[in-house]
Design an enzyme around this catalytic site. Structure first.
Site, PDB file in Angstrom:
ATOM      1  N   ASP A 175       2.646   3.202   2.349  1.00  0.00           N
ATOM      2  CA  ASP A 175       3.961   2.675   2.724  1.00  0.00           C
ATOM      3  C   ASP A 175       3.845   1.989   4.091  1.00  0.00           C
ATOM      4  O   ASP A 175       3.742   2.659   5.116  1.00  0.00           O
ATOM      5  CB  ASP A 175       4.965   3.831   2.766  1.00  0.00           C
ATOM      6  CG  ASP A 175       6.333   3.429   3.274  1.00  0.00           C
ATOM      7  OD1 ASP A 175       6.606   2.208   3.321  1.00  0.00           O
ATOM      8  OD2 ASP A 175       7.126   4.326   3.604  1.00  0.00           O
ATOM      9  N   ASN A 226       6.120  -0.068   5.559  1.00  0.00           N
ATOM     10  CA  ASN A 226       7.375  -0.286   6.303  1.00  0.00           C
ATOM     11  C   ASN A 226       8.232   0.974   6.425  1.00  0.00           C
ATOM     12  O   ASN A 226       9.397   0.909   6.809  1.00  0.00           O
ATOM     13  CB  ASN A 226       8.180  -1.423   5.660  1.00  0.00           C
ATOM     14  CG  ASN A 226       8.575  -1.111   4.223  1.00  0.00           C
ATOM     15  OD1 ASN A 226       8.133  -0.106   3.653  1.00  0.00           O
ATOM     16  ND2 ASN A 226       9.395  -1.962   3.641  1.00  0.00           N
ATOM     17  N   ASP A 239       9.727   3.160   4.347  1.00  0.00           N
ATOM     18  CA  ASP A 239      10.954   3.414   3.586  1.00  0.00           C
ATOM     19  C   ASP A 239      10.715   4.481   2.524  1.00  0.00           C
ATOM     20  O   ASP A 239      11.568   4.731   1.681  1.00  0.00           O
ATOM     21  CB  ASP A 239      11.476   2.127   2.950  1.00  0.00           C
ATOM     22  CG  ASP A 239      10.495   1.513   1.949  1.00  0.00           C
ATOM     23  OD1 ASP A 239       9.363   2.046   1.800  1.00  0.00           O
ATOM     24  OD2 ASP A 239      10.844   0.487   1.323  1.00  0.00           O
ATOM     25  N   ASP A 295       3.899  -0.173  -0.948  1.00  0.00           N
ATOM     26  CA  ASP A 295       4.215  -1.598  -1.114  1.00  0.00           C
ATOM     27  C   ASP A 295       2.952  -2.453  -1.076  1.00  0.00           C
ATOM     28  O   ASP A 295       1.843  -1.954  -0.862  1.00  0.00           O
ATOM     29  CB  ASP A 295       5.202  -2.035  -0.034  1.00  0.00           C
ATOM     30  CG  ASP A 295       4.829  -1.498   1.344  1.00  0.00           C
ATOM     31  OD1 ASP A 295       3.680  -1.716   1.768  1.00  0.00           O
ATOM     32  OD2 ASP A 295       5.684  -0.844   1.975  1.00  0.00           O
ATOM     33  N   ASP A 355      -0.786  -5.619 -14.094  1.00  0.00           N
ATOM     34  CA  ASP A 355      -0.367  -5.086 -15.387  1.00  0.00           C
ATOM     35  C   ASP A 355       0.405  -6.152 -16.149  1.00  0.00           C
ATOM     36  O   ASP A 355       1.174  -6.917 -15.553  1.00  0.00           O
ATOM     37  CB  ASP A 355       0.533  -3.856 -15.191  1.00  0.00           C
ATOM     38  CG  ASP A 355      -0.047  -2.611 -15.829  1.00  0.00           C
ATOM     39  OD1 ASP A 355      -0.340  -2.676 -17.033  1.00  0.00           O
ATOM     40  OD2 ASP A 355      -0.205  -1.599 -15.139  1.00  0.00           O
ATOM     41  N   ASP A 366      -0.557  -3.638 -21.256  1.00  0.00           N
ATOM     42  CA  ASP A 366       0.130  -2.377 -21.526  1.00  0.00           C
ATOM     43  C   ASP A 366       0.612  -2.270 -22.976  1.00  0.00           C
ATOM     44  O   ASP A 366       1.178  -3.221 -23.521  1.00  0.00           O
ATOM     45  CB  ASP A 366       1.340  -2.272 -20.586  1.00  0.00           C
ATOM     46  CG  ASP A 366       2.151  -1.011 -20.803  1.00  0.00           C
ATOM     47  OD1 ASP A 366       1.646   0.064 -20.446  1.00  0.00           O
ATOM     48  OD2 ASP A 366       3.277  -1.119 -21.329  1.00  0.00           O
ATOM     49  N   GLU A 420      -4.768  -1.626 -23.248  1.00  0.00           N
ATOM     50  CA  GLU A 420      -4.349  -0.257 -23.530  1.00  0.00           C
ATOM     51  C   GLU A 420      -4.023  -0.243 -25.018  1.00  0.00           C
ATOM     52  O   GLU A 420      -2.962  -0.699 -25.429  1.00  0.00           O
ATOM     53  CB  GLU A 420      -3.128   0.144 -22.698  1.00  0.00           C
ATOM     54  CG  GLU A 420      -2.740   1.602 -22.943  1.00  0.00           C
ATOM     55  CD  GLU A 420      -1.367   1.969 -22.404  1.00  0.00           C
ATOM     56  OE1 GLU A 420      -1.165   3.137 -22.054  1.00  0.00           O
ATOM     57  OE2 GLU A 420      -0.476   1.095 -22.363  1.00  0.00           O
ATOM     58  N   HIS A 443      -2.487   6.533 -14.308  1.00  0.00           N
ATOM     59  CA  HIS A 443      -1.093   6.839 -13.949  1.00  0.00           C
ATOM     60  C   HIS A 443      -0.355   7.595 -15.046  1.00  0.00           C
ATOM     61  O   HIS A 443       0.753   8.090 -14.809  1.00  0.00           O
ATOM     62  CB  HIS A 443      -0.349   5.539 -13.645  1.00  0.00           C
ATOM     63  CG  HIS A 443      -0.236   4.642 -14.844  1.00  0.00           C
ATOM     64  ND1 HIS A 443      -1.329   4.030 -15.417  1.00  0.00           N
ATOM     65  CD2 HIS A 443       0.828   4.275 -15.592  1.00  0.00           C
ATOM     66  CE1 HIS A 443      -0.939   3.320 -16.458  1.00  0.00           C
ATOM     67  NE2 HIS A 443       0.364   3.454 -16.594  1.00  0.00           N
ATOM     68  N   ASP A 444      -0.941   7.671 -16.253  1.00  0.00           N
ATOM     69  CA  ASP A 444      -0.317   8.397 -17.357  1.00  0.00           C
ATOM     70  C   ASP A 444      -1.000   9.728 -17.641  1.00  0.00           C
ATOM     71  O   ASP A 444      -0.611  10.434 -18.567  1.00  0.00           O
ATOM     72  CB  ASP A 444      -0.351   7.548 -18.637  1.00  0.00           C
ATOM     73  CG  ASP A 444       0.671   6.431 -18.630  1.00  0.00           C
ATOM     74  OD1 ASP A 444       1.695   6.555 -17.936  1.00  0.00           O
ATOM     75  OD2 ASP A 444       0.442   5.412 -19.314  1.00  0.00           O
TER      76      ASP A 444
END
Length: 563
Positions: A21, A23, A25, A29, A98, A200, A257, A330-331
């Site tokens: 991150d 910035n 928040d 990013d 992706d 994907d 995928e 990520h899955d």
């Protein structure tokens, strides 16, 4: 075999929301990725795959796209991406994005126009609409994220189809206009200078046009939609056209995928005239559950089971073309938490053994963020702590299937996609150096002991081993063999050792991996060898056994070879 540029790559998958991150928040990013390029370069990465950063309401964390041509403001502006692509190129790192073209967000202008003008919208045929019967959905198919694949289209007697979340309506690939719009978008991004795409859920783009019911397979009275909406006959026409109109016009890489594709069809997908450069095979990643989408159907497995799945996959991919090898994404949940069953054995040795075992398989290796420092699963105490829509669905489905609340929570702690989405551990400061404010998703509390800063200073860390491992594949004297060589399993019946040869021309490398917490006797293939990689500091003159969780990569010496 004709060599391709992407076969030599080492690809690092970035989940941008959780990487860095810049910035403060609480959300990672694009500028955060740019600021960490030196780290990626020092690791030895040559390409990054970035999960979706397009404009999105983030119902499925970016896999629900509302504008293919704009970036989501929380990730930054287009100029940030341009800067990332340029600065990464200077460091020898390519960028892959992706590509999500099975569905859009329900907030995409096409679908919004359909909602506002259900009978007259020019985008009616961009989505899949069917009329229900007697107040019931058109079929009894269950979506991947639970519940019916059909959602009522407001103020009509029609339903729209969604393979995944209700906010992810599937595009109607039978409509040529839809396909042409998507091809135009794909070419826009390739013209921008990205190296290619991870594609994907691509095997979902073709549905069985009969749209008939099947026998239910759950207490909800529904049946998995994959039987009717994944890898259906006729998909080859769409995939050939996609390749012809986009990918084949560029010297790009494409990673499909493609779950549900039988091995006998792999040649169509990754052969000489295949749709993609390579595809992921999920069979060994899902060995602990009866179905990748039903986490409560647990399967007890052993090393022989894992070995059989890996080697079957390797043999079939080798016959057809090229594969994409991975331990985590990520899955998936974290690999050390999945493949090393006893918590007391999750350590440097088991993490590095696992890493090397997959890394030297035949194919392009993928490393998921945090894997290189041994990040682990978390344990959440209640359902409110989860963000992942799939985990929340699995929790309630488990209880409907007769499991207790405690059992349901256990299942999703084991398999939750949030396991791999927790913010990255850069250091031991508050929030792991990911951000100076509370992150969007709860941290794994072991960031104080598992982090980059600590491992950079430790010559015997998982991170340092990964650097050495990458160097061995990319630039050692055995590099050609480890990248392009054929693979041949050995010791296939051994209950705890995974071993294989890589062979290229006159070269041979033999790889041994002990999945046991005890010494295991082993007869080496060769007595005359160079040690390319070893996760123990010392090695005896005569190797007769492997130490607990040892990884040993040996290069065969030519006869008569002298140091």
């Amino acid at each position: 075999m004709e060599k391709k540029w992407w076969q030599k790559e080492v690809i690092y998958q970035i989940y941008p929301k959780s990487f860095y991150d810049s910035n403060n928040d609480g959300i990672g990013d694009i500028k955060g990725i740019t600021q960490k390029l030196d780290y990626l370069q020092s690791l030895g990465i040559t390409m990054v795959w970035i999960c979706p950063i397009y404009k999105s309401p983030m119902a499925d964390n970016g896999y629900d796209i509302s504008d293919y041509y704009q970036l989501n403001p929380e990730f930054g502006e287009m100029s940030d991406l341009d800067e990332l692509i340029e600065k990464a190129k200077v460091k020898g790192i390519k960028v892959v994005l992706d590509l999500v073209i099975n569905h859009t967000s329900d907030e995409h202008p096409w679908f919004q126009d359909l909602l506002q003008n259900p009978n007259t919208s020019q985008y009616r045929d961009y989505y899949i609409l069917k009329t229900g019967e007697n107040g019931q959905p058109p079929t009894n198919w269950r979506s991947v994220f639970g519940g019916s694949v059909w959602e009522p289209l407001p103020n009509t007697d029609e339903y729209y189809f969604h393979s995944f979340d209700v906010k992810q309506p599937d595009l109607n690939w039978e409509n040529k206009e839809v396909r042409e719009e998507l091809y135009k978008m794909v070419n826009y991004w390739l013209e921008k200078g990205i190296a290619g795409f991870r594609v994907d859920a691509i095997t979902f783009i073709k549905k069985d046009q009969n749209y008939d019911n099947l026998r239910p397979d759950g207490v909800d009275g529904l049946v998995k939609c994959t039987k009717k909406a994944r890898n259906q006959p006729g998909i080859e026409e769409f995939l050939h056209e996609l390749n012809d109109e986009t990918f084949s016009k560029y010297n790009c890489v494409t990673i499909g995928e493609a779950p549900g594709v039988p091995y006998e069809q792999y040649g169509d997908y990754i052969g000489d005239n295949g749709y993609f450069s390579m595809i992921f095979d999920f069979r060994y990643a899902d060995l602990d559950v009866a179905s990748g989408s039903e986490w409560f159907r647990r399967i007890d497995w052993n090393v022989l089971d894992l070995k059989k799945l890996i080697f079957t996959s390797q043999k079939e991919i080798q016959k057809a073309g090229w594969g994409a090898n991975f331990l985590e994404n990520h899955d998936q949940n974290r690999s050390i938490s999945k493949y090393i069953k006893e918590e007391e054995n999750r350590n440097f040795y088991s993490a590095t053994m696992l890493g090397a075992m997959f890394f030297f398989l035949r194919g392009t290796p993928f490393i998921y963020q945090g894997q290189e420092i041994g990040m682990t699963n978390f344990e959440r105490k209640n359902i409110e702590e989860f963000d992942d829509i799939s985990s929340i669905d699995q929790y309630y489905r488990s209880m409907k299937e007769g499991f207790s609340e405690e059992e349901a929570l256990h299942f999703i702690n084991l398999r939750s996609r949030d396991n791999s989405r927790t913010p990255f551990h850069w250091n031991n400061k508050q929030f792991g150096g990911f951000s100076e404010v509370k992150p969007w998703l709860g941290m794994n509390e072991n960031y104080t002991t598992i982090n980059v800063e600590q491992q950079k200073q430790d010559p015997n860390s998982i991170l340092q081993f990964y650097k050495e491992m990458i160097q061995v594949r990319q630039s050692s004297e055995a590099s050609e063999c480890l990248i392009y060589g054929e693979i041949e399993p050995i010791l296939e019946d051994h209950p705890t050792i995974v071993a294989y040869k890589r062979k290229y021309r006159n070269e041979e490398v033999v790889c041994y991996f002990n999945f046991s917490s005890e010494d295991q006797k082993v007869e080496l293939e060769h007595s005359n060898f160079n040690v390319l990689l070893n996760n123990y500091e010392t090695l005896s003159e005569q190797i007769s056994s492997l130490k607990p969780y040892q990884a040993l990569i040996l290069q065969k010496k030519e006869a008569g070879y002298n140091e």
